[in-house]
Write a protein that holds these residues in place. Structure first.
Motif, PDB file in Angstrom:
ATOM      1  N   THR A 206       0.599  -1.317   0.031  1.00 17.11           N
ATOM      2  CA  THR A 206       0.121   0.165  -0.077  1.00 17.11           C
ATOM      3  C   THR A 206       0.774   1.367  -0.072  1.00 17.11           C
ATOM      4  O   THR A 206       2.017   1.169   0.391  1.00 17.11           O
ATOM      5  CB  THR A 206      -0.837   0.006   1.084  1.00 17.11           C
ATOM      6  OG1 THR A 206      -0.055   0.044   2.287  1.00 17.11           O
ATOM      7  CG2 THR A 206      -1.777  -1.138   1.280  1.00 17.11           C
ATOM      8  N   PRO A 207       0.360   2.391  -0.388  1.00 15.92           N
ATOM      9  CA  PRO A 207       1.096   3.706  -0.327  1.00 15.92           C
ATOM     10  C   PRO A 207       1.413   3.943   0.950  1.00 15.92           C
ATOM     11  O   PRO A 207       2.480   4.512   1.217  1.00 15.92           O
ATOM     12  CB  PRO A 207       0.098   4.653  -0.935  1.00 15.92           C
ATOM     13  CG  PRO A 207      -0.696   3.831  -1.774  1.00 15.92           C
ATOM     14  CD  PRO A 207      -0.897   2.518  -1.156  1.00 15.92           C
ATOM     15  N   ALA A 208       0.856   3.768   1.981  1.00 14.91           N
ATOM     16  CA  ALA A 208       1.054   3.860   3.481  1.00 14.91           C
ATOM     17  C   ALA A 208       2.302   3.168   3.785  1.00 14.91           C
ATOM     18  O   ALA A 208       3.039   3.717   4.479  1.00 14.91           O
ATOM     19  CB  ALA A 208      -0.046   3.778   4.110  1.00 14.91           C
ATOM     20  N   ALA A 209       2.251   1.950   3.411  1.00 13.82           N
ATOM     21  CA  ALA A 209       3.442   0.836   3.599  1.00 13.82           C
ATOM     22  C   ALA A 209       4.679   1.559   3.029  1.00 13.82           C
ATOM     23  O   ALA A 209       5.868   1.732   3.745  1.00 13.82           O
ATOM     24  CB  ALA A 209       3.032  -0.295   3.186  1.00 13.82           C
ATOM     25  N   SER A 210       4.695   1.977   1.863  1.00  8.86           N
ATOM     26  CA  SER A 210       5.754   2.691   1.177  1.00  8.86           C
ATOM     27  C   SER A 210       6.200   3.644   1.860  1.00  8.86           C
ATOM     28  O   SER A 210       7.630   4.007   2.193  1.00  8.86           O
ATOM     29  CB  SER A 210       5.331   2.789  -0.209  1.00  8.86           C
ATOM     30  OG  SER A 210       5.234   1.461  -0.867  1.00  8.86           O
ATOM     31  N   ARG A 211       5.194   4.556   2.279  1.00  8.97           N
ATOM     32  CA  ARG A 211       5.864   5.782   2.976  1.00  8.97           C
ATOM     33  C   ARG A 211       6.370   5.580   4.396  1.00  8.97           C
ATOM     34  O   ARG A 211       7.309   6.148   4.742  1.00  8.97           O
ATOM     35  CB  ARG A 211       4.485   6.585   3.283  1.00  8.97           C
ATOM     36  CG  ARG A 211       4.567   8.124   3.767  1.00  8.97           C
ATOM     37  CD  ARG A 211       3.443   8.877   4.166  1.00  8.97           C
ATOM     38  NE  ARG A 211       2.693   8.078   5.253  1.00  8.97           N
ATOM     39  CZ  ARG A 211       1.407   7.678   5.058  1.00  8.97           C
ATOM     40  NH1 ARG A 211       0.806   7.613   3.892  1.00  8.97           N
ATOM     41  NH2 ARG A 211       0.915   6.824   6.052  1.00  8.97           N
ATOM     42  N   ASP A 212       5.704   4.682   5.317  1.00  2.25           N
ATOM     43  CA  ASP A 212       6.279   4.169   6.386  1.00  2.25           C
ATOM     44  C   ASP A 212       7.623   3.646   6.614  1.00  2.25           C
ATOM     45  O   ASP A 212       8.363   4.151   7.030  1.00  2.25           O
ATOM     46  CB  ASP A 212       5.453   3.232   7.113  1.00  2.25           C
ATOM     47  CG  ASP A 212       3.912   3.825   7.536  1.00  2.25           C
ATOM     48  OD1 ASP A 212       3.971   4.969   7.575  1.00  2.25           O
ATOM     49  OD2 ASP A 212       3.326   3.254   8.218  1.00  2.25           O
TER      50      ASP A 212
END
Length: 161
Positions: free
Chosen positions: A104-110
Motif C-alpha cells: 500500500t502507499p502507506a506502507a511504502s511511505r512508512d
C-alpha cells in the motif's frame, strides 16, 4: 592468503574492507529487524513487505517463490500484512480468480520514512566526495553486490543438490 594446518584461512590475509563489508551485513540485518519491529511486524512479514515494495504487484505464488515459502504460508503472511494495512489484494477485472498482491502507499511511505535518514546521510556523504572517488565507491558497490549475488546463487545451488 595463508591456510592454516586445520584448513582455516588466516584472517590477516583478507583486505580490511572485506571485514567492514561483513560488519555491514550484520548492521543491515539488525536494521531490518528494527524496522520490522517499528512497523509492528515480525521479520518474515517484513521481508515479504520488502519484496512487494521492490517487485510488486505479484501473485501469491510469485511472492512465495521470492520468499522461498509455501503458498499457504505466504497467504497467511499476506493476510497479516492486510490486517496492518500494508498490503492489498488486487483482483483482475477480467478474471476475479486472478489475484495480485501489492504494497500500500502507506506502507511504502512508512518504510521510506524510516529509511530516509540513512539514505539521505549516505547520499550527502557520497556527494561531497570528489567525482573520481564517487565512481570508485559506486564501482566497488556494484562489484560487491555482484559477488554477493553469485555467492547466494552458489549457496542456493548447493542446497538444491
Amino acid at each position: 592468503m595463508q591456510t592454516q594446518q586445520d584448513g582455516t584461512v588466516e584472517a590477516t590475509s583478507f583486505h580490511p574492507a572485506a571485514f567492514i563489508l561483513q560488519g555491514m551485513f550484520a548492521l543491515a540485518n539488525e536494521t531490518e529487524r528494527e524496522v520490522a519491529r517499528t512497523l509492528g511486524l515480525n521479520l518474515t512479514d517484513y521481508r515479504a513487505l520488502s519484496v512487494l515494495a521492490q517487485v510488486g504487484p505479484v501473485t501469491v505464488g510469485k511472492l512465495a517463490e521470492e520468499l522461498g515459502a509455501t503458498a499457504a504460508t505466504t497467504t497467511a503472511i499476506v493476510s497479516r500484512l492486510e490486517a496492518h494495512a500494508y498490503a492489498v489484494r488486487l483482483r483482475s477485472a477480467e478474471d476475479r480468480r486472478h489475484v495480485r498482491v501489492n504494497v500500500t502507499p502507506a506502507a511504502s511511505r512508512d518504510i521510506m520514512d524510516l529509511m530516509r535518514p540513512l539514505v539521505a546521510a549516505t547520499s550527502t556523504y557520497l556527494s561531497a566526495l570528489p567525482a573520481a572517488d564517487q565512481a570508485v565507491v559506486e564501482a566497488f558497490l556494484h562489484a560487491a553486490a555482484g559477488q554477493m549475488q553469485a555467492h547466494l546463487n552458489a549457496l542456493s545451488q548447493k542446497d538444491a543438490r
